[in-house]
Design an enzyme around this catalytic site. Sequence first.
Site, short mmCIF file in Angstrom:
data_model
loop_
_atom_site.label_atom_id
_atom_site.label_comp_id
_atom_site.label_asym_id
_atom_site.label_seq_id
_atom_site.Cartn_x
_atom_site.Cartn_y
_atom_site.Cartn_z
N ASP A 20 0.84 -1.21 0.00
CA ASP A 20 0.00 0.00 0.00
C ASP A 20 0.87 1.26 0.00
O ASP A 20 2.07 1.21 0.30
CB ASP A 20 -0.95 0.01 1.21
CG ASP A 20 -0.22 0.02 2.55
OD1 ASP A 20 0.83 -0.64 2.67
OD2 ASP A 20 -0.68 0.71 3.47
N GLU A 66 0.37 -1.25 5.81
CA GLU A 66 1.42 -0.73 6.70
C GLU A 66 1.27 0.77 6.93
O GLU A 66 1.55 1.27 8.02
CB GLU A 66 2.80 -1.03 6.11
CG GLU A 66 3.97 -0.80 7.08
CD GLU A 66 4.50 0.63 7.12
OE1 GLU A 66 5.21 0.96 8.07
OE2 GLU A 66 4.21 1.42 6.21
ZN LIG Z 1 6.83 2.30 3.93
#
Ligand SMILES: [Zn+2]
Length: 395
Positions: free
Chosen positions: A84, A147
């Site tokens: 992401d 994340e």
């Molecule tokens: Zn990163």
Amino acid sequence: MIGLVERWAVVNSGTMNSSGVGTVAHLMQHEFAELGVTPELIPVDPVEELNNRGELVAHELGPALSIRCRPEAPRRVLLVIHMDTVYGIESPFQTVRRDDVHLYGPGVADAKGGVAVMLVALQALERHVESSGIRELGWEVLLNPDEEIGSPGSARLLEEASRRNHVGLLFEPALPDGSLAHHRKGSANFHIRCVGVSAHAGRHFEDGRNAVAAAAFIASGIHQLNGDWEGTTLNVARIDGGGPLNMVPSMAVLRFNVRYSKSENEPAIAAALDELQQQASRQFGVDVERFGEFNTPPKTIDDRGQFLFDQIRETAKSLEIDLNWRSTGGVCDGNRLAGWGVPNVDTLGVRGGGIHSTDEFMVLDSLTERATLTAHTLINWTLNSDLWPCPSLPS
Ligand SMILES: [Zn+2]
């Protein structure tokens, strides 16, 4: 390698764009399958968020990509990075461009360049295993979809993977000067919801219970906690709530971030927040509830962790790469892995800059440089158990 990063970067994979993350996961699945392994897409739990109206709303996340190779090997390394980015579908930053030295684009450094580094290093390792027949090193890859919002959906997968492996390599971009991140502070995001009673500000002011005033009181108190614990900062980021000027507001949401260098301070920080919330509740007559937890502990480097840093610097030196490290207040999944007892180096991705901005870029020649460094590190571990940071661990 550059072509791979370009193909991945032009697909939007902002964390909340679950279908875009899914598309990137499929593209990466295809590339990793060439290693002769079976990459598996794994759904992760939706994430719950407190919206600006104080409602808890669930958001779907994209899948994680998990790959395991020689899970029975005596030495096992976990390679992690995220798919992401911070750029949502509404971001103006959606295309890539290149000059002789740089590739500019969303997520090229953070962290799609890192995925390419990981992939090419594993290709080199597998060629070596094939030709040498030495199968002492097993590996597991986890590419996660979330994340950039603190890995709420993939934390369970990360924890399970960290129990199966001894050492971690993460492919976040290197610090701007090429250094590796060493100690990292811990980080926690909190959201406080204040629920009061609305009333007409002219006719029935005393019947109202002002949620915005309560949130402002708590915000001020949180700011004043700065300085109470060494290495700890509390950043009041945002207050949402209220409405027409002739109405006592009944809802406010306060958001803040805590950075801290010692896990031992978590209970004291939590107690200070509890105390502020209780004071506000008494003084303003509002209901106060806190969401969020300390789930990204400080990353401290123990003996095994330092051995790992020293190893990688030695390997870099043999490749005529001058490698340093320094501490940072930024956090990543390396904090979590270290918290579960897995020593790791977390900035083995590309060199670049402008991350989390529309100026993000990576330095083209760092792709080969970093892939070579990781490949040599992995191959050294297959050849020489003395170089392995965890000699005493059972197979
Ligand atoms: Zn990163």
